[in-house]
Write an enzyme that holds these catalytic residues in place. Structure first.
Site, PDB file in Angstrom:
ATOM      1  CG  ASP A 296      -1.980   0.518   1.145  1.00 28.94           C
ATOM      2  OD1 ASP A 296      -2.129   1.666   0.179  1.00 28.94           O
ATOM      3  OD2 ASP A 296      -2.701   1.238   2.385  1.00 28.94           O
TER       4      ASP A 296
ATOM      5  NE  ARG B 141      -3.934   6.922  -7.692  1.00 27.84           N
ATOM      6  CZ  ARG B 141      -4.157   6.104  -5.946  1.00 27.84           C
ATOM      7  NH1 ARG B 141      -4.143   7.544  -5.629  1.00 27.84           N
ATOM      8  NH2 ARG B 141      -3.706   5.053  -5.597  1.00 27.84           N
TER       9      ARG B 141
ATOM     10  CG  ASN C 114      -7.322  -2.110  -6.553  1.00 30.32           C
ATOM     11  OD1 ASN C 114      -6.248  -2.992  -6.102  1.00 30.32           O
ATOM     12  ND2 ASN C 114      -7.162  -1.051  -5.309  1.00 30.32           N
TER      13      ASN C 114
ATOM     14  CB  SER D  11      -8.135  -3.788   2.267  1.00 26.86           C
ATOM     15  OG  SER D  11      -7.815  -1.889   2.890  1.00 26.86           O
TER      16      SER D  11
HETATM   17  C1  FPP Z   1      -2.063   0.095  -3.771  1.00 29.20           C
HETATM   18  O1  FPP Z   1      -1.494   1.140  -3.457  1.00 29.20           O
HETATM   19  C2  FPP Z   1      -1.024  -0.678  -5.176  1.00 29.20           C
HETATM   20  C3  FPP Z   1      -2.022  -1.074  -5.634  1.00 29.20           C
HETATM   21  C4  FPP Z   1      -3.351  -1.539  -5.945  1.00 29.20           C
HETATM   22  C5  FPP Z   1      -1.140  -2.346  -6.301  1.00 29.20           C
HETATM   23  C6  FPP Z   1       0.263  -2.959  -6.280  1.00 29.20           C
HETATM   24  C7  FPP Z   1       0.834  -3.430  -7.577  1.00 29.20           C
HETATM   25  C8  FPP Z   1       1.985  -3.095  -8.018  1.00 29.20           C
HETATM   26  C9  FPP Z   1       2.984  -2.614  -6.774  1.00 29.20           C
HETATM   27  C10 FPP Z   1       2.573  -3.706  -9.055  1.00 29.20           C
HETATM   28  C11 FPP Z   1       2.315  -5.049  -9.447  1.00 29.20           C
HETATM   29  C12 FPP Z   1       2.924  -5.612 -10.147  1.00 29.20           C
HETATM   30  C13 FPP Z   1       3.966  -6.357  -9.927  1.00 29.20           C
HETATM   31  C14 FPP Z   1       4.106  -7.274 -10.963  1.00 29.20           C
HETATM   32  C15 FPP Z   1       3.337  -7.121  -9.142  1.00 29.20           C
HETATM   33  P1  FPP Z   1      -2.186   2.551  -3.786  1.00 29.20           P
HETATM   34  O2  FPP Z   1      -2.443   2.663  -5.379  1.00 29.20           O
HETATM   35  O3  FPP Z   1      -3.660   2.452  -3.072  1.00 29.20           O
HETATM   36  O4  FPP Z   1      -1.287   4.019  -3.071  1.00 29.20           O
HETATM   37  P2  FPP Z   1      -2.345   4.991  -1.476  1.00 29.20           P
HETATM   38  O5  FPP Z   1      -3.308   3.891  -1.134  1.00 29.20           O
HETATM   39  O6  FPP Z   1      -1.719   5.733  -1.598  1.00 29.20           O
HETATM   40  O7  FPP Z   1      -3.548   5.577  -2.885  1.00 29.20           O
END
Ligand code: FPP
Length: 250
Positions: free
Chosen positions: A20, A33, A68, A192
């Protein structure tokens, strides 16, 4: 089955991670983002390597939740593209390092390019005997439990024959042991909708570090903290001491 509490100081077999903070990390830098997600892939690479070298057997990453899907379409597309590119770009390295890729979630709901990339890497790494990397994609714990119940009903199992093992057998990856440790980055302290069944007894490690900054040292710190904790599984401290005494007398 509940793990042996005498393994309290040993390495977790299975670590699950809620990655996260990508969005906030990017915003703090005045970026989109998606920039945070792209940097998050660097952390994924580092943690898979580190977990494998430490001897962790399973690493499950929450890469895309059912929730998501309600994000802006451009962000969803970018995440899917990132996934496809990362899988294609990493497959040789995964094979070289003996990393087996598996997935959990409503995989059918992913774009075709994603499904194909996943299947290709799963096939190519099927014989790998090192760490198993499990990507949770279009996943939620309630979805998995609902699917398990549907599957039990379809199997015609009589209600009185259904026990915890029945549910376990109908989950997505019944051969994978429950995670002993869950790590969540970015300061949020929630599950979550992640692995609701499997996290019943897991130790929880919350860190304020944003996922794109989360590296080997942070992972080792989480493992170190886990090893220092006493896992009771509902027992009292006295019972654990008695069990340990009994075990050492045998
Ligand atoms: C949460 O951060 C992260 C995600 C929803 C996606 C995570 C995905 C990756 C790191 C890439 C995946 C790639 C591979 C190869 C597994 P957020 O967007 O919710 O952050 P925030 O809470 O600060 O808004």
């Amino acid at each position: 089955m509940v793990d042996n509490p005498h393994n309290a100081n040993s390495l977790p077999h299975h670590v699950a991670v809620i990655m996260d903070g990508n969005g906030r990390w990017a915003r703090q830098r005045g970026e989109d983002r998606v920039y945070g997600h792209a940097h998050g892939v660097e952390s994924v690479r580092a943690i898979v390597r580190e977990a494998g070298e430490l001897g962790v057997e399973y690493l499950t990453l929450y890469a895309f939740s059912t929730e998501n899907w309600s994000r802006p379409q451009a962000e969803i597309n970018a995440l899917m593209e990132l996934l496809v590119d990362s899988l294609a770009g990493e497959v040789q390295e995964l094979v070289k390092k003996g990393v087996r890729l598996r997935s959990t979630g409503a995989i059918d709901s992913l774009p075709e390019s994603c499904r194909e990339a996943l299947k290709d890497v799963e096939d190519q790494t099927a014989g790998c005997t090192g760490i198993t990397l499990i990507l949770a994609l279009s996943y939620s714990g309630r979805w998995e439990l609902t699917e398990a119940v549907r599957s039990i009903v379809r199997s015609g199992t009589p209600a009185e024959d259904i026990d915890e093992q029945t549910l376990r057998d109908h989950m997505n990856l019944p051969d994978v042991p429950d995670p002993e440790l869950l790590i969540r980055t970015s300061g949020e302290q929630r599950l979550s909708n992640f692995l609701l069944w499997q996290l019943a007894y897991s130790e929880l490690h919350f860190t304020s570090v944003m996922w794109p900054d989360f590296r080997e040292d942070h992972f080792r710190a989480a493992i170190h903290e886990f090893r220092g904790r006493e896992r009771r599984f509902g027992r009292t401290g006295e019972q654990l001491t008695q069990n340990a005494d009994d075990a050492s007398n045998h």
